[in-house]
Design an enzyme around this catalytic site. Structure first.
Site, PDB file in Angstrom:
ATOM      1  N   HIS A 148       0.965  -1.141  -0.322  1.00  0.00           N
ATOM      2  CA  HIS A 148       0.394   0.257   0.085  1.00  0.00           C
ATOM      3  C   HIS A 148       1.023   1.581  -0.110  1.00  0.00           C
ATOM      4  O   HIS A 148       0.360   1.717   0.910  1.00  0.00           O
ATOM      5  CB  HIS A 148      -1.145   0.122   0.981  1.00  0.00           C
ATOM      6  CG  HIS A 148      -2.417  -0.901   0.934  1.00  0.00           C
ATOM      7  ND1 HIS A 148      -2.554  -1.923   1.956  1.00  0.00           N
ATOM      8  CD2 HIS A 148      -2.849  -0.947  -0.233  1.00  0.00           C
ATOM      9  CE1 HIS A 148      -3.385  -2.489   1.457  1.00  0.00           C
ATOM     10  NE2 HIS A 148      -4.147  -2.396   0.367  1.00  0.00           N
ATOM     11  N   GLU A 191      -6.799  -9.498   3.099  1.00  0.00           N
ATOM     12  CA  GLU A 191      -5.922 -11.073   4.172  1.00  0.00           C
ATOM     13  C   GLU A 191      -7.812 -12.037   4.729  1.00  0.00           C
ATOM     14  O   GLU A 191      -7.297 -12.961   4.703  1.00  0.00           O
ATOM     15  CB  GLU A 191      -5.603 -10.412   5.278  1.00  0.00           C
ATOM     16  CG  GLU A 191      -4.504 -11.866   5.993  1.00  0.00           C
ATOM     17  CD  GLU A 191      -4.230 -11.138   7.425  1.00  0.00           C
ATOM     18  OE1 GLU A 191      -3.761 -10.331   7.276  1.00  0.00           O
ATOM     19  OE2 GLU A 191      -4.686 -12.177   8.502  1.00  0.00           O
ATOM     20  N   THR A 199      -3.961 -11.210  11.233  1.00  0.00           N
ATOM     21  CA  THR A 199      -2.489 -10.749  11.968  1.00  0.00           C
ATOM     22  C   THR A 199      -2.572  -9.468  12.431  1.00  0.00           C
ATOM     23  O   THR A 199      -1.433  -9.750  12.913  1.00  0.00           O
ATOM     24  CB  THR A 199      -1.573 -11.416  10.205  1.00  0.00           C
ATOM     25  OG1 THR A 199      -1.486 -10.059   9.453  1.00  0.00           O
ATOM     26  CG2 THR A 199      -1.761 -13.312  10.145  1.00  0.00           C
TER      27      THR A 199
HETATM   28  S1  SF4 Z   1       2.027 -10.718   8.770  1.00  0.00           S
HETATM   29 FE1  SF4 Z   1       3.251  -9.279   9.882  1.00  0.00          FE
HETATM   30  S2  SF4 Z   1       4.957 -10.190   8.887  1.00  0.00           S
HETATM   31 FE2  SF4 Z   1       3.343 -10.675   7.462  1.00  0.00          FE
HETATM   32  S3  SF4 Z   1       2.446  -8.828   5.868  1.00  0.00           S
HETATM   33 FE3  SF4 Z   1       1.207  -9.014   8.224  1.00  0.00          FE
HETATM   34  S4  SF4 Z   1       2.659  -7.311   8.883  1.00  0.00           S
HETATM   35 FE4  SF4 Z   1       3.811  -7.758   7.802  1.00  0.00          FE
END
Ligand code: SF4
Length: 283
Positions: free
Chosen positions: A40, A124, A159
């Site tokens: 981004h 995600e 995440t």
């Molecule tokens: S999970 Fe953590 S290391 Fe992986 S892209 Fe997302 S912020 Fe970055």
């Protein structure tokens, strides 16, 4: 005026790896398409475009050749379609996201209903939901979860969410649904990288009188980082590039702190630091 950098800032390992994988492909094999922006940050996307990486929103736009999946990852149906279309794949899914996807898939296969602590519209989370093959949903609001399919519940997180917030969410959802639940599993799939940037800006704020946060305004993680910076009570300036810095922001400021979101490249941070030095800092 002194310029101090946060101890942790800028590209996280997952984004750095994704950019490097795309750059390596461009150098060794030639142009490719990326399914969504690889990071981004308009400047990085522009630089990659000049080297031959064009952004597409749909696999139908790729035609032929290679396509890169971003660090956010995608659902299994996207991999299936890439295979069906005969495209080469450059899979830059972050290993931490991959672990969350595997957890979603395995727990759904074991018969759990998967509740994801995350923003439903985020790429995600959309990918994670796909891995549950219809046995999951995503929300940030525990009050919205009135019922689930069956009586076995597994909870995982987007995440980039905070670990503590995730466990509070788990506690609240389980408290609400417990009379109807037979089995519960909570799996912390948060990534420590985002939290490290927040912690570092809080530490930095103790040593400076103003903060500059570098990164795209359309990057959720940079916006959140700017919010954390503002919460320290210091004057905080969220900028996308060095030219936005105004000398009047730093009048009377002896020390300024600089940090950057996980999608901000090092070169951009260096330009900001150089510009701050020109505005009156020590080189
Ligand atoms: S999970 Fe953590 S290391 Fe992986 S892209 Fe997302 S912020 Fe970055």
């Amino acid at each position: 005026m002194k310029v101090e950098l946060a101890e942790v800032y800028g590209f996280c390992p997952g984004v750095r790896r994704a950019v490097e994988m795309v750059e390596a492909y461009l150098q060794e094999k030639g142009p490719l398409a990326t399914l969504g922006a690889i990071v981004h940050n308009a400047q990085v996307v522009e630089e990659l475009a000049q080297k031959g990486a064009r952004v597409v929103e749909d696999l139908a736009e790729v035609g032929e050749g290679a396509v890169a999946i971003t660090a956010h990852g995608v659902g299994p149906e996207v991999f299936e379609e890439i295979r069906r279309r005969g495209l080469s794949l450059v899979d830059t899914t972050c290993p931490i996201v991959r672990r969350a996807q595997e957890a979603a898939r395995d727990l759904a296969e074991e018969g759990f209903f998967i509740l994801i602590y995350g923003e439903e519209a985020h790429p995600e989370v959309r990918g994670l939901l796909s891995w549950t093959r219809g046995r999951g949903r995503a929300t940030l609001n525990p009050a919205e979860v009135q019922e689930i399919e069956g009586n076995r519940l597994a909870l995982i997180s987007q995440t980039t969410k905070g670990r503590q917030e995730f466990w509070s969410f788990v506690a609240e959802v389980v408290g609400r649904l417990s009379p109807r639940l037979r089995e519960v599993r909570g799996l912390d799939t948060t990534c420590p990288e985002t939290g490290r940037r927040y912690q570092a800006v809080k530490e930095l704020s103790k040593k400076v009188e103003a903060l500059v946060v570098v990164g795209s305004r359309n990057s959720a993680n940079t916006r959140k980082l700017a919010e954390v910076a503002r919460q320290t009570g210091l004057p905080t300036f969220h900028i996308e590039r060095a030219e936005e810095l105004r000398p009047e922001w730093f009048r009377g400021v002896g020390r300024v702190g600089v940090t950057a979101g996980a999608s901000t490249p090092d070169a951009l941070v260096r330009e900001v630091v150089d510009r701050l030095h020109q505005l009156g800092g020590d080189p």
